[in-house]
Design an enzyme around this catalytic site. Structure first.
Site, mmCIF file in Angstrom:
data_model
loop_
_atom_site.group_PDB
_atom_site.id
_atom_site.type_symbol
_atom_site.label_atom_id
_atom_site.label_comp_id
_atom_site.label_asym_id
_atom_site.label_seq_id
_atom_site.Cartn_x
_atom_site.Cartn_y
_atom_site.Cartn_z
ATOM 1 N N ASP A 62 -49.374 1.456 -25.570
ATOM 2 C CA ASP A 62 -48.688 0.439 -24.779
ATOM 3 C C ASP A 62 -49.744 -0.501 -24.205
ATOM 4 O OD1 ASP A 62 -49.675 2.207 -22.837
ATOM 5 O OD2 ASP A 62 -47.965 1.916 -21.500
ATOM 6 N N HIS A 80 -58.054 9.373 -31.085
ATOM 7 C CA HIS A 80 -58.033 8.104 -30.362
ATOM 8 C C HIS A 80 -59.450 7.740 -29.902
ATOM 9 C CE1 HIS A 80 -56.887 5.163 -27.254
ATOM 10 N NE2 HIS A 80 -55.776 5.039 -27.947
ATOM 11 N N PHE A 121 -55.348 -3.081 -28.106
ATOM 12 C CA PHE A 121 -56.778 -2.900 -27.840
ATOM 13 C C PHE A 121 -57.503 -4.174 -27.416
ATOM 14 C CE2 PHE A 121 -55.756 0.679 -30.679
ATOM 15 C CZ PHE A 121 -56.191 1.732 -29.894
ATOM 16 N N TYR A 172 -52.360 -2.723 -21.914
ATOM 17 C CA TYR A 172 -53.168 -2.482 -20.724
ATOM 18 C C TYR A 172 -52.341 -2.850 -19.492
ATOM 19 C CZ TYR A 172 -57.185 -2.413 -23.948
ATOM 20 O OH TYR A 172 -58.060 -2.122 -24.959
#
Length: 222
Positions: free
Chosen positions: A64, A186, A77, A66
């Site tokens: 989701d 991740h 990202f 930031y």
């Protein structure tokens, strides 16, 4: 929400008419009215605006947006220039440096990737300020699953980079033998050392694209 008006529209327009999306739209509108939500409403669909369906060659799936001020810009990202590079993106840059020798940039804006066909997609497209995963379970996942299925249906080869458990769970939808699915932990500081570092996904993606007669991605962020 800025409307989608490029070649994504025929693929995902049916979603806008489904009951879940009407509930999602009402929820998101209410959230923007009563609290602070990221990204800015006009940036929610930036992943689609910047990367048309016909140009998608790589998919990088995030969770989701930031949730701190000034960070989210509708691309997984990525953060605008002038904003501190978040830890996960710092680790992505480290892996790029090790994998391809890319120099580590002083900003985190990934629009250059999006312009080359890298779909920077989050599974959930909005978030309440200071509250990670606060818009999880309200319908965005069904919408972005439809997006993933539209990419899966492409005849042109696509590389999927699935980082972390939630992203890797999407593998079940990826049944097109033309595509390449890459999986790793991740890139967050909590898990990057469990196998994200050293995964070499960027060189593997380029090698695959070139083997299919496609131009590789220039991963160097200037």
């Amino acid at each position: 929400m800025a409307q989608i008006d490029n070649d994504w529209l025929p693929a995902i327009e049916p979603e806008f008419k489904k009951p879940y999306y009407k509930e999602l739209f009402s929820f998101v509108n209410g959230e923007y009215r009563k609290t602070v939500v990221y990204p800015p409403a006009d940036d929610i669909f930036n992943a689609f605006h910047f990367t048309p369906l016909s140009s998608v060659k790589v998919v990088i799936l995030g969770q989701d947006p930031y949730h701190e001020p000034g960070q989210a810009q509708g691309l997984s990202f990525s953060v605008p220039e002038g904003v501190d590079v978040p830890p996960s993106l710092q680790n992505i840059y480290k892996e790029l440096s090790t994998d391809l020798g890319c120099t580590i940039p002083n900003h985190g804006c990934l629009k250059k990737w999006a312009a080359q066909g890298v779909l920077l997609l989050n599974a959930v497209l909005t978030v309440r300020a200071h509250a990670a995963n606060s818009h999880k379970g309200h319908g965005w996942e069904e919408f972005t699953d439809a997006v993933i299925q539209a990419v899966n249906a492409k005849e042109e080869p696509v590389v999927y980079m699935l980082w972390g458990r939630p992203a890797r769970e999407k593998k079940r939808m990826l049944n097109n033998p033309r595509h390449l699915v890459l999986e790793a932990p991740h890139p967050s500081p909590l898990s990057a050392y469990r196998g994200f570092f050293g995964c070499r996904h960027f060189s593997k993606a380029n090698a695959f694209l070139e083997s299919q007669g496609l131009d590789p991605i220039d991963w160097q962020i200037d």
